[in-house]
Design a protein around this motif. Structure first.
Motif, PDB file in Angstrom:
ATOM      1  N   GLY A  51       0.490  -1.373   0.187  1.00  0.00           N
ATOM      2  CA  GLY A  51      -0.038  -0.032  -0.053  1.00  0.00           C
ATOM      3  C   GLY A  51       0.760   1.468   0.007  1.00  0.00           C
TER       4      GLY A  51
ATOM      5  N   PRO B 109       2.728   4.405  -1.407  1.00  0.00           N
ATOM      6  CA  PRO B 109       3.016   4.847  -3.011  1.00  0.00           C
ATOM      7  C   PRO B 109       4.281   4.753  -3.429  1.00  0.00           C
ATOM      8  CG  PRO B 109       1.831   6.278  -1.138  1.00  0.00           C
ATOM      9  CD  PRO B 109       2.329   5.254  -0.576  1.00  0.00           C
TER      10      PRO B 109
ATOM     11  N   THR C  71       4.429   9.693   4.237  1.00  0.00           N
ATOM     12  CA  THR C  71       3.189   9.179   3.687  1.00  0.00           C
ATOM     13  C   THR C  71       2.236   8.980   5.275  1.00  0.00           C
ATOM     14  OG1 THR C  71       3.975   8.132   1.691  1.00  0.00           O
ATOM     15  CG2 THR C  71       1.802   7.451   2.827  1.00  0.00           C
TER      16      THR C  71
ATOM     17  N   THR D  28     -12.163   6.532   2.891  1.00  0.00           N
ATOM     18  CA  THR D  28     -11.902   7.103   1.294  1.00  0.00           C
ATOM     19  C   THR D  28     -11.847   8.619   1.468  1.00  0.00           C
ATOM     20  OG1 THR D  28     -13.356   5.322   0.888  1.00  0.00           O
ATOM     21  CG2 THR D  28     -13.355   7.301  -0.813  1.00  0.00           C
TER      22      THR D  28
ATOM     23  N   ALA E 272      -8.559   9.207   2.484  1.00  0.00           N
ATOM     24  CA  ALA E 272      -7.450   9.185   1.660  1.00  0.00           C
ATOM     25  C   ALA E 272      -7.281  10.527   0.396  1.00  0.00           C
ATOM     26  CB  ALA E 272      -7.793   7.622   0.696  1.00  0.00           C
ATOM     27  N   ALA E 273      -8.834  10.839  -0.007  1.00  0.00           N
ATOM     28  CA  ALA E 273      -8.738  11.826  -0.910  1.00  0.00           C
ATOM     29  C   ALA E 273      -7.844  13.194  -0.252  1.00  0.00           C
ATOM     30  CB  ALA E 273     -10.077  12.086  -1.285  1.00  0.00           C
TER      31      ALA E 273
ATOM     32  N   ASP F 196      -4.336  12.860  -0.478  1.00  0.00           N
ATOM     33  CA  ASP F 196      -3.889  12.356  -1.932  1.00  0.00           C
ATOM     34  C   ASP F 196      -3.179  11.008  -1.817  1.00  0.00           C
ATOM     35  OD1 ASP F 196      -3.579  13.057  -4.527  1.00  0.00           O
ATOM     36  OD2 ASP F 196      -1.691  14.187  -4.204  1.00  0.00           O
ATOM     37  N   VAL F 197      -3.688  10.068  -1.093  1.00  0.00           N
ATOM     38  CA  VAL F 197      -3.220   8.759  -1.407  1.00  0.00           C
ATOM     39  C   VAL F 197      -4.455   7.808  -1.369  1.00  0.00           C
ATOM     40  CG1 VAL F 197      -1.403   9.365   0.169  1.00  0.00           C
ATOM     41  CG2 VAL F 197      -3.691   8.364   1.154  1.00  0.00           C
ATOM     42  N   THR F 198      -4.285   6.516  -1.489  1.00  0.00           N
ATOM     43  CA  THR F 198      -5.286   5.487  -1.800  1.00  0.00           C
ATOM     44  C   THR F 198      -5.631   4.983  -0.455  1.00  0.00           C
ATOM     45  OG1 THR F 198      -3.759   3.694  -2.015  1.00  0.00           O
ATOM     46  CG2 THR F 198      -4.169   5.082  -4.258  1.00  0.00           C
ATOM     47  N   ARG F 199      -6.920   4.485  -0.483  1.00  0.00           N
ATOM     48  CA  ARG F 199      -7.309   3.917   0.630  1.00  0.00           C
ATOM     49  C   ARG F 199      -6.426   2.675   1.078  1.00  0.00           C
ATOM     50  NH1 ARG F 199     -13.191   2.137   3.014  1.00  0.00           N
ATOM     51  NH2 ARG F 199     -12.485   0.638   4.350  1.00  0.00           N
ATOM     52  N   THR F 200      -5.966   2.147   0.005  1.00  0.00           N
ATOM     53  CA  THR F 200      -4.898   0.960   0.261  1.00  0.00           C
ATOM     54  C   THR F 200      -3.779   1.380   1.126  1.00  0.00           C
ATOM     55  OG1 THR F 200      -5.681  -0.099  -1.576  1.00  0.00           O
ATOM     56  CG2 THR F 200      -3.285  -0.823  -0.642  1.00  0.00           C
ATOM     57  N   ASN F 201      -3.175   2.734   0.831  1.00  0.00           N
ATOM     58  CA  ASN F 201      -2.190   3.359   1.634  1.00  0.00           C
ATOM     59  C   ASN F 201      -2.533   3.354   2.897  1.00  0.00           C
ATOM     60  OD1 ASN F 201      -1.795   5.697  -1.110  1.00  0.00           O
ATOM     61  ND2 ASN F 201      -0.921   3.786  -0.845  1.00  0.00           N
TER      62      ASN F 201
END
Length: 210
Positions: free
Chosen positions: A13, A15, A23, A46, A49-50, A53-58
């Motif tokens: 997860g 980046p 991160t 969600t 994460a937005a 500026d990362v993903t939910r997996t992060n």
């Protein structure tokens, strides 16, 4: 050709090209902001994460659940604001000076980054609204209550305050005043407005208890 199996693997997860610590701090800052703005119930991974500026997996790489993320923030901000403020205050002998130093330490954190004080103030309401978070509210308030009660008891033993002062009632009065100031600092006023307000409060405190 190099063997792909020999190449270092990224953490799950994380980046590409990111530093793990930075991160994680991005996620914590975004979560702190969002929890302060919309509360524990409405904030989602969600949305966080937005904002970060990362993903939910992060986020899932660092935090198992929203509860885990929230508790991490709570403990970190308790340390940076409450623990530091109490440690600084305990270097002063006078009751009013102790409380003034505690408030000014919290105000300094607010001046550097208002979101810390905002989160601490908002998190108390979140904990009170959510039974699963209730122990956090009790812990936070009891932590400050213990500091204030000990300061008042020391002042009474040193005859700094009147003998008829009700220590328990005075403790609760100060808790109410301090949390009111935290709400003001986080959501209403500015550091410039808070400084003279603290001076005025300490003056009133000296007059009421001395």
């Amino acid at each position: 050709m190099s063997d792909p199996a020999a190449q270092p693997r990224r953490g799950r997860g994380r980046p590409v090209g990111s530093d793990g610590a930075s991160t994680r701090e991005q996620i914590l800052r975004a979560a702190r902001e969002l929890f302060s703005e919309v509360g524990y119930d409405r904030a989602t991974f969600t949305d966080i994460a937005a904002r970060a500026d990362v993903t939910r997996t992060n986020i899932n790489h660092y935090f198992r659940s929203k509860d885990d993320l929230y508790r991490t923030l709570f403990e970190a901000d308790k340390g940076s604001v409450l623990t530091t403020g109490i440690a600084d205050a305990q270097t002063r002998a006078d009751l009013a000076d102790r409380i003034a130093v505690f408030l000014r330490t919290a105000m300094q954190v607010d001046a550097e980054d208002r979101v810390y004080t905002r989160f601490l103030a908002a998190s108390l309401f979140d904990a009170l609204r959510n039974p699963e978070l209730g122990d956090w509210a009790t812990e936070q308030v009891d932590y400050v209550r213990g500091f204030l009660r000990a300061a008042l008891e020391t002042a009474a033993a040193n005859e700094e305050i009147r003998p008829d002062v009700d220590i328990a009632a005075a403790t609760e009065m100060l808790i109410a005043a301090i949390w009111g100031m935290a709400m003001y600092a986080g959501f209403v006023g500015t550091p410039e407005q808070l400084e003279p307000m603290i001076d005025q409060f300490i003056g009133l405190l000296r007059g009421a208890l001395a």
